[in-house]
Design an enzyme around this catalytic site. Structure first.
Site, short mmCIF file in Angstrom:
data_model
loop_
_atom_site.label_atom_id
_atom_site.label_comp_id
_atom_site.label_asym_id
_atom_site.label_seq_id
_atom_site.Cartn_x
_atom_site.Cartn_y
_atom_site.Cartn_z
N HIS A 67 107.11 -13.30 63.00
CA HIS A 67 106.60 -14.35 62.15
C HIS A 67 107.51 -15.07 62.01
CE1 HIS A 67 103.04 -11.42 61.03
NE2 HIS A 67 103.99 -10.53 61.04
O1 RIB Z 1 103.34 -11.27 56.66
C1 RIB Z 1 105.36 -11.81 57.49
C2 RIB Z 1 106.25 -11.64 56.39
O2 RIB Z 1 106.00 -10.94 55.73
C3 RIB Z 1 107.67 -12.37 57.26
O3 RIB Z 1 107.65 -12.88 56.73
C4 RIB Z 1 107.57 -10.64 56.81
O4 RIB Z 1 109.47 -10.65 57.32
C5 RIB Z 1 107.50 -9.98 55.83
O5 RIB Z 1 108.49 -10.47 54.70
#
Ligand code: RIB
Ligand code: CA
Length: 304
Positions: free
Chosen positions: A237
């Protein structure tokens, strides 16, 4: 740029990618927030990743320990008790700065001679608190690029909501309403960027402390994702935010009008988009050149 983060395995890889790219990116500071794990652990993790990257000179500022309104929800079930279970990480050679991250953001963004890019990798509590206390700082923000939300990809903490927004939807609402130029990296694009076995092996081939630690991070989180929901690896992500700033051509980005659902109930913390209106309040990435993304990560981490 200032990186606001809740490390978190993918945050850690995003920090390493940013610190490995000095030709394109100047990391002025790291601000930490409660999210994946409580603030004390996200801050300790930011300090350890900074050490691993050989960048102890970059200041780390401790931010908000809970969302603006909701109770804190964390994700040890994904990231482990420490927040970055799996790799051995070095102990920090120096600690976080004394002043609070929100005070740092206000002071810096109020006085900067040129606009600063904000990279937001966790719940937006710090940014929203700073904007609420000193709305004039929006003039000091060139662009806010955030891993945030989901439009057609469902949720990853409830069926409707993406984690960063779900933890602090009120902060997301403040930022979306602020008029700050913003680019969202939603689950729509991050779920395409899965660290499959061949991609993990490409990182594993990097025979350095950074390569070894990153491989251990990917292998730890892979256990949560593979075998559920059709995932073939850990969707990376947060590094999408950094990759976008290094090379925006890797992404298909569309303007839209984005909102967050603050009502109590099943859709609390979900995000919506209207792609056709002329009054867009931001842009969102919906497509990514996944192979080029992982090649960029492997190439930069090998050089760190
Ligand atoms: O949904 C994914 C996000 O939530 C990413 O930033 C992960 O690190 C968590 O913070
Ligand atoms: Ca994060």
């Amino acid at each position: 740029m200032i990186i606001d983060t809740d490390p978190g395995h993918d945050d850690a890889i995003a920090l390493l990618l940013a610190l490995a790219s000095p030709s394109e990116l100047e990391v002025r500071a790291i601000t930490t927030v409660a999210g994946n794990v409580p603030l004390s652990k996200t801050t300790y993790n930011a300090l350890r990743v900074r050490e691993l990257a050989g960048a102890p000179h970059i200041p780390v500022y401790r931010g908000c320990g809970r969302p603006l309104v909701n109770e804190l929800v964390t994700a040890e079930y994904v990231h482990g008790e420490s927040g970055i279970d799996g790799p051995e990480l070095p102990e920090p050679s120096r600690g976080a700065e004394q002043i609070h991250a929100v005070d740092y953001l206000i002071e810096t963004l109020r006085t900067t001679p040129e606009p600063i890019t904000l990279c937001i990798l966790g719940p937006m509590t710090n940014i929203a608190a700073a904007l609420t206390q000193a709305p004039e700082i929006s003039a000091g923000i060139g662009e806010a690029v955030m891993m945030s939300g989901s439009f057609h990809a469902g949720g990853n903490v409830t069926p409707a909501a993406e984690f960063n927004v779900f933890v602090d939807p009120h902060a997301t609402d403040v930022v979306l309403s602020s008029g700050v130029p913003l680019v969202m990296m939603p689950l729509d694009v991050t779920h395409q960027a899965q660290a499959t076995r061949p991609r993990v092996e490409a990182i594993h081939a990097i025979d350095t402390p950074v390569g070894r630690a990153t491989t251990e991070m990917l292998r730890f989180v892979e256990r949560y994702y593979v075998g559920r929901g059709g995932f073939e690896g850990f969707p990376l992500h947060d590094p999408t935010v950094i990759a976008y700033l290094i090379d925006p051509s890797l992404f298909d980005v569309r303007p839209g009008r984005f909102s967050v659902d603050l009502a109590a109930g099943e859709t609390h913390g979900s995000t919506g988009a209207e792609w056709h209106l002329d009054d867009a309040n931001g842009r969102a990435a919906l497509g990514i050149d996944v192979d080029a993304y992982f090649e960029l990560i492997a190439e930069r981490l090998a050089a760190l």
